[in-house]
Design a protein around this motif. Structure first.
Motif, PDB file in Angstrom:
ATOM      1  N   PHE A  97       0.740  -1.081  -0.045  1.00 51.53           N
ATOM      2  CA  PHE A  97       0.049  -0.283  -0.003  1.00 51.53           C
ATOM      3  C   PHE A  97       0.995   1.389   0.076  1.00 51.53           C
ATOM      4  CE2 PHE A  97      -2.556  -3.116   2.252  1.00 51.53           C
ATOM      5  CZ  PHE A  97      -3.680  -3.326   1.488  1.00 51.53           C
ATOM      6  N   GLN A  98       1.826   1.399   0.901  1.00 53.73           N
ATOM      7  CA  GLN A  98       2.755   2.361   0.885  1.00 53.73           C
ATOM      8  C   GLN A  98       3.424   3.039  -0.331  1.00 53.73           C
ATOM      9  OE1 GLN A  98       6.485   2.294   1.277  1.00 53.73           O
ATOM     10  NE2 GLN A  98       6.418   4.509   1.011  1.00 53.73           N
ATOM     11  N   GLU A  99       3.952   1.965  -1.120  1.00 55.27           N
ATOM     12  CA  GLU A  99       4.410   2.242  -2.314  1.00 55.27           C
ATOM     13  C   GLU A  99       3.402   3.006  -3.407  1.00 55.27           C
ATOM     14  OE1 GLU A  99       7.699   2.353  -3.308  1.00 55.27           O
ATOM     15  OE2 GLU A  99       8.607   0.709  -2.048  1.00 55.27           O
ATOM     16  N   LEU A 100       2.269   2.514  -3.340  1.00 58.04           N
ATOM     17  CA  LEU A 100       1.241   2.914  -4.220  1.00 58.04           C
ATOM     18  C   LEU A 100       0.824   4.108  -3.603  1.00 58.04           C
ATOM     19  CD1 LEU A 100      -0.621   2.763  -6.526  1.00 58.04           C
ATOM     20  CD2 LEU A 100      -2.235   1.475  -5.208  1.00 58.04           C
ATOM     21  N   GLU A 133       8.361   4.030  -7.940  1.00 59.98           N
ATOM     22  CA  GLU A 133       7.245   3.670  -6.839  1.00 59.98           C
ATOM     23  C   GLU A 133       6.327   2.500  -7.531  1.00 59.98           C
ATOM     24  OE1 GLU A 133       8.597   4.610  -4.336  1.00 59.98           O
ATOM     25  OE2 GLU A 133       9.256   6.602  -4.238  1.00 59.98           O
ATOM     26  N   ASN A 134       5.859   2.949  -8.604  1.00 58.44           N
ATOM     27  CA  ASN A 134       4.789   1.924  -9.095  1.00 58.44           C
ATOM     28  C   ASN A 134       5.448   0.563  -9.349  1.00 58.44           C
ATOM     29  OD1 ASN A 134       1.934   1.666 -10.052  1.00 58.44           O
ATOM     30  ND2 ASN A 134       3.008   0.961 -11.884  1.00 58.44           N
ATOM     31  N   TYR A 192      -3.264  14.443  -1.823  1.00 55.92           N
ATOM     32  CA  TYR A 192      -3.366  13.003  -1.178  1.00 55.92           C
ATOM     33  C   TYR A 192      -4.254  13.302   0.023  1.00 55.92           C
ATOM     34  CZ  TYR A 192      -2.541   8.468   0.285  1.00 55.92           C
ATOM     35  OH  TYR A 192      -2.642   6.943   0.368  1.00 55.92           O
ATOM     36  N   ASP A 193      -5.414  12.570  -0.129  1.00 61.06           N
ATOM     37  CA  ASP A 193      -6.495  12.876   0.907  1.00 61.06           C
ATOM     38  C   ASP A 193      -7.290  11.234   0.928  1.00 61.06           C
ATOM     39  OD1 ASP A 193      -8.219  12.344  -1.303  1.00 61.06           O
ATOM     40  OD2 ASP A 193      -8.635  14.484  -1.697  1.00 61.06           O
ATOM     41  N   LEU A 194      -8.116  11.205   1.885  1.00 58.32           N
ATOM     42  CA  LEU A 194      -8.861  10.231   2.198  1.00 58.32           C
ATOM     43  C   LEU A 194      -9.439   9.669   1.240  1.00 58.32           C
ATOM     44  CD1 LEU A 194     -10.303  10.930   5.811  1.00 58.32           C
ATOM     45  CD2 LEU A 194      -8.502   9.522   5.347  1.00 58.32           C
ATOM     46  N   ARG A 195      -9.984  10.446   0.181  1.00 56.29           N
ATOM     47  CA  ARG A 195     -10.676   9.815  -0.828  1.00 56.29           C
ATOM     48  C   ARG A 195      -9.613   9.070  -1.984  1.00 56.29           C
ATOM     49  NH1 ARG A 195     -14.216   7.107  -1.708  1.00 56.29           N
ATOM     50  NH2 ARG A 195     -15.624   8.769  -0.279  1.00 56.29           N
ATOM     51  N   LEU A 196      -8.611   9.724  -1.890  1.00 58.09           N
ATOM     52  CA  LEU A 196      -7.454   9.150  -2.871  1.00 58.09           C
ATOM     53  C   LEU A 196      -7.078   7.826  -2.427  1.00 58.09           C
ATOM     54  CD1 LEU A 196      -5.668  12.434  -4.135  1.00 58.09           C
ATOM     55  CD2 LEU A 196      -6.630  10.531  -5.725  1.00 58.09           C
ATOM     56  N   HIS A 197      -6.714   8.120  -0.910  1.00 58.70           N
ATOM     57  CA  HIS A 197      -6.348   6.808  -0.232  1.00 58.70           C
ATOM     58  C   HIS A 197      -7.262   5.692  -0.376  1.00 58.70           C
ATOM     59  CE1 HIS A 197      -3.904   4.685   2.878  1.00 58.70           C
ATOM     60  NE2 HIS A 197      -5.057   4.554   3.525  1.00 58.70           N
ATOM     61  N   HIS A 198      -8.619   5.674  -0.330  1.00 61.06           N
ATOM     62  CA  HIS A 198      -9.654   4.683  -0.476  1.00 61.06           C
ATOM     63  C   HIS A 198      -9.657   4.490  -1.878  1.00 61.06           C
ATOM     64  CE1 HIS A 198     -13.593   2.892  -1.139  1.00 61.06           C
ATOM     65  NE2 HIS A 198     -13.283   2.453   0.169  1.00 61.06           N
ATOM     66  N   ASP A 199      -9.768   5.330  -2.692  1.00 62.76           N
ATOM     67  CA  ASP A 199      -9.906   5.031  -4.193  1.00 62.76           C
ATOM     68  C   ASP A 199      -8.885   4.452  -4.892  1.00 62.76           C
ATOM     69  OD1 ASP A 199     -12.581   5.677  -3.388  1.00 62.76           O
ATOM     70  OD2 ASP A 199     -12.638   7.399  -4.618  1.00 62.76           O
ATOM     71  N   VAL A 232      -5.554   3.779  -3.683  1.00 59.92           N
ATOM     72  CA  VAL A 232      -4.682   2.740  -3.063  1.00 59.92           C
ATOM     73  C   VAL A 232      -5.295   1.714  -2.348  1.00 59.92           C
ATOM     74  CG1 VAL A 232      -2.697   2.936  -1.071  1.00 59.92           C
ATOM     75  CG2 VAL A 232      -3.067   5.013  -2.573  1.00 59.92           C
ATOM     76  N   ILE A 233      -5.850   1.918  -1.406  1.00 53.59           N
ATOM     77  CA  ILE A 233      -6.502   0.647  -0.770  1.00 53.59           C
ATOM     78  C   ILE A 233      -7.496  -0.306  -1.630  1.00 53.59           C
ATOM     79  CG2 ILE A 233      -7.931  -0.236   1.084  1.00 53.59           C
ATOM     80  CD1 ILE A 233      -5.304   1.079   1.988  1.00 53.59           C
TER      81      ILE A 233
END
Length: 317
Positions: free
Chosen positions: A163-166, A195-196, A251-258, A260-261
């Protein structure tokens, strides 16, 4: 005294590291076949450089920076994160070992990551994008603290870096877009490519781990999604900087969810796979609950951000 895969294998995660070593070797070969070398100095406009006061020139002034202020904050966070490479190397070398395919990967990854801080710092100093005195003070403070992931197992460490690399790729790419400088965007896009590729490597290892130890892998994925923190969380002013970055949509919660995770979990077929025992099913249920909560939090954050932007626009009008 070096830590070898044999020595690591005597620990709790040793059997899994041994089982995954052929997968590591295959993915290392794949990585080396697709990774393209690049030169950090090629992305630095050296002709724009000039001496600072120590050599008879002029020291940095805020008006020297050509960067958007928010992007400048994001670039400093990104650079300081990359600066802690010695700590990251220690973390993975301790957990994965330094011989065999694991050791070859540790060395390859470390060498490739080392280019990032070199290129970012040279760009920022040559273009006077940031105050170099402040930047060096932050680097010293951040690296003195270092990075310590605690007592993560090797499996948890693999899940985390997937997850972190993405997340780092997304952050670099969006920072470049926000910089207002085509060269900065080009540089950060190149860093993001590294990173990808690193994300793909670790993601493939976890996919293999799901076939070998599904319950343990599901628990590790749950732990790392629920407890996720960016590796730069210990840097000075990280919370304030992360809020600025989130409000700008870098980088925000929406990006983190959509971005990355969700895509990583989808790649692993986490919510559809069979063959889990009771412990794995419980971990998956807890993971699903957390991801749903994260989605709700992300929606609330975006709604609040849009309301705030509307108010600002109305006042400006």
């Amino acid at each position: 005294m070096t830590t070898t895969t044999t020595e690591v294998a005597s620990g709790e995660s040793g059997w899994l590291l041994h089982e995954l070593e052929p997968v590591v070797a295959a993915n290392l070969e794949r990585h080396q076949s697709v990774a393209r070398p690049w030169m950090p100095h090629d992305y630095v406009p050296w002709s724009r450089g000039r001496d600072f006061a120590f050599l008879g020139g002029e020291d940095w002034r805020p008006e020297d920076s050509p960067l958007d202020p928010v992007a400048r904050t994001a670039m400093v966070v990104n650079l300081l994160t990359e600066d802690n490479l010695p700590s990251y190397h220690r973390e993975i070398a301790t957990r994965f070992g330094r011989d065999g395919a694991w050791g070859q990967w540790v060395g390859q990854w470390t060498a490739e990551e080392g280019r990032h801080a070199i290129a970012l710092r040279d760009y920022l100093v040559v273009t006077r994008g940031v105050d170099p005195v402040r930047l060096e003070s932050l680097r010293m403070e951040h690296m003195a603290i270092g990075y310590d992931s605690g007592d993560k197992s090797a499996l948890q460490a693999l899940a985390y870096v997937s997850f972190q690399e993405l997340a780092t790729r997304v952050s670099h790419r969006n920072t470049g877009k926000a910089a207002g400088c085509p060269l900065a965007e080009q540089l950060l896009a190149r860093v993001a490519q590294d990173e990808n590729l690193h994300m793909v490597f670790y993601r493939n290892l976890i996919a293999a781990a799901f076939e070998i130890a599904p319950d343990e892998t599901m628990a590790a994925v749950r732990d790392e999604v629920v407890g996720f923190q960016m590796p730069g969380a210990t840097m000075p002013d990280f919370l304030r900087s992360s809020v600025i970055i989130a409000k700008a949509g870098i980088y925000d919660l929406r990006l983190h969810h959509d971005a990355v995770i969700t895509p990583v979990l989808k790649f692993w077929n986490v919510f559809e796979r069979d063959g889990l025992g009771p412990a794995g099913e419980q971990a998956r249920e807890e993971l699903a609950g957390f991801v749903a909560q994260l989605d709700e939090q992300a929606s609330r954050f975006v709604e609040q951000r849009e309301r705030t932007r509307a108010k600002v626009a109305a006042r400006s009008a």
